[in-house]
Design an enzyme around this catalytic site. Structure first.
Site, mmCIF file in Angstrom:
data_model
loop_
_atom_site.group_PDB
_atom_site.id
_atom_site.type_symbol
_atom_site.label_atom_id
_atom_site.label_comp_id
_atom_site.label_asym_id
_atom_site.label_seq_id
_atom_site.Cartn_x
_atom_site.Cartn_y
_atom_site.Cartn_z
ATOM 1 N N GLY A 23 11.452 136.131 108.701
ATOM 2 C CA GLY A 23 10.151 136.573 108.207
ATOM 3 C C GLY A 23 10.172 137.230 106.838
ATOM 4 C CG ASN A 25 8.627 132.931 102.688
ATOM 5 O OD1 ASN A 25 8.268 132.925 101.504
ATOM 6 N ND2 ASN A 25 9.678 132.260 103.123
ATOM 7 C CG ASN A 118 5.268 124.420 105.981
ATOM 8 O OD1 ASN A 118 5.707 125.488 106.436
ATOM 9 N ND2 ASN A 118 6.040 123.358 105.809
ATOM 10 C CG HIS A 120 9.957 121.929 102.819
ATOM 11 N ND1 HIS A 120 10.399 121.867 104.122
ATOM 12 C CD2 HIS A 120 10.814 121.166 102.087
ATOM 13 C CE1 HIS A 120 11.459 121.076 104.188
ATOM 14 N NE2 HIS A 120 11.732 120.649 102.963
ATOM 15 C CG ASP A 161 8.307 119.175 105.943
ATOM 16 O OD1 ASP A 161 7.730 120.252 106.110
ATOM 17 O OD2 ASP A 161 9.504 118.983 106.245
ATOM 18 C CD GLU A 190 11.242 129.629 100.607
ATOM 19 O OE1 GLU A 190 10.560 129.946 101.588
ATOM 20 O OE2 GLU A 190 12.379 129.138 100.709
HETATM 21 C C1 GAR Z 1 12.174 129.625 104.345
HETATM 22 O O1 GAR Z 1 13.155 129.240 103.411
HETATM 23 C C2 GAR Z 1 11.150 128.514 104.510
HETATM 24 O O2 GAR Z 1 10.875 127.817 103.320
HETATM 25 C C3 GAR Z 1 11.863 127.638 105.482
HETATM 26 O O3 GAR Z 1 12.422 128.520 106.416
HETATM 27 C C4 GAR Z 1 12.753 129.747 105.748
HETATM 28 C C5 GAR Z 1 12.133 130.878 106.525
HETATM 29 O O4 GAR Z 1 12.569 132.101 106.009
HETATM 30 N N1 GAR Z 1 10.952 126.699 106.098
HETATM 31 C C6 GAR Z 1 11.298 125.449 106.405
HETATM 32 O O5 GAR Z 1 12.416 125.015 106.263
HETATM 33 C C7 GAR Z 1 10.158 124.619 106.976
HETATM 34 N N2 GAR Z 1 10.495 123.237 106.989
HETATM 35 P P1 GAR Z 1 11.832 133.461 106.392
HETATM 36 O O6 GAR Z 1 11.692 133.500 107.912
HETATM 37 O O7 GAR Z 1 12.770 134.523 105.900
HETATM 38 O O8 GAR Z 1 10.495 133.479 105.704
#
Ligand code: GAR
Length: 217
Positions: A23, A25, A118, A120, A161, A190
């Protein structure tokens, strides 16, 4: 509850953030709201995993946090009904997937048309699709020999995606990168990009024309 259009101008966004893991993000979104950079209220954090650290982040900030997984229901219909009911109860009108590792049920995608994003960790359509998530993406990028990767924020449709791209930002791949060092560099981007893009939605500046998404001046 049925949203036909992108988020309109002049309304405060009632956001749900869907998570499955750490989490970071989500934290960037929480910080952007607290810092006045994102005009939204985070009404709900929904996790597909009971042990996601993201749930603790939400609780620490007093945000309603729920674990909701199809595993806990004896039918898909009941799961979808529970998801829609949870979103309705918390008055959610926009959903940001932030490391959510499940497919959003088509029934929910339809009800929140052009209101689910989303993030990615690559430049879609490269290195996307089923099975391409988290560290696997960065490993594949390095193994392929890419010199550039990046971040994509896109609208969510019924396919993995696949929805229209709202924003992308590039990140260089360095000669000595490991999947972990690359993931860390991509994550930093991100954390900047996602709150910025959500703010564009909150300001009603996002215009969707088929696959092409434009930003109003
Ligand atoms: C992030 O890098 C996000 O872009 C990726 O998972 C991670 C989650 O990190 N998402 C994907 O790969 C979706 N296909 P977080 O839980 O620290 O935000």
């Amino acid at each position: 509850m049925f949203f036909e259009s992108v988020f309109p101008k002049g309304e405060r966004m009632n956001l749900a953030v869907f998570v499955s893991g750490s989490g970071t993000n989500l934290q960037a979104i929480i910080d952007a709201v607290a810092g006045g950079k994102l005009s939204a209220d985070i009404k709900l954090v929904l996790s597909s995993r009971p042990d996601a650290f993201a749930l603790q982040r939400a609780e620490k900030h007093g945000i309603p946090a729920v674990y909701l997984s199809s595993k806990e229901f004896d039918s898909r219909e009941k799961f979808i009904r529970a998801m829609l009911e949870t979103l309705r109860r918390h008055q959610v009108d926009f959903i940001a997937l932030a490391g959510y590792m499940r497919r959003v049920p088509p029934e929910v995608v339809q009800k929140f048309k052009n209101r689910i994003t989303n993030i990615h960790p690559a430049l879609l359509p490269a290195f996307g699709g089923k099975g391409m998530y988290g560290i696997r993406v960065h490993r594949a990028v390095i193994e392929y020999g890419c010199k550039v990767t990046g971040v994509t924020v896109h609208l969510v449709d019924e396919e993995y995606d696949h929805g229209p791209i709202v924003a992308q930002r590039c990140v260089p791949v360095l000669d000595d990168d490991t999947p972990e060092t690359l993931a860390a560099r991509v994550l930093e981007v991100e954390h900047q990009l996602y709150p910025e893009v959500l703010q564009l939605f909150a300001e009603g500046k996002v215009i969707v024309e088929g696959r092409r998404v434009k930003i109003a001046k």
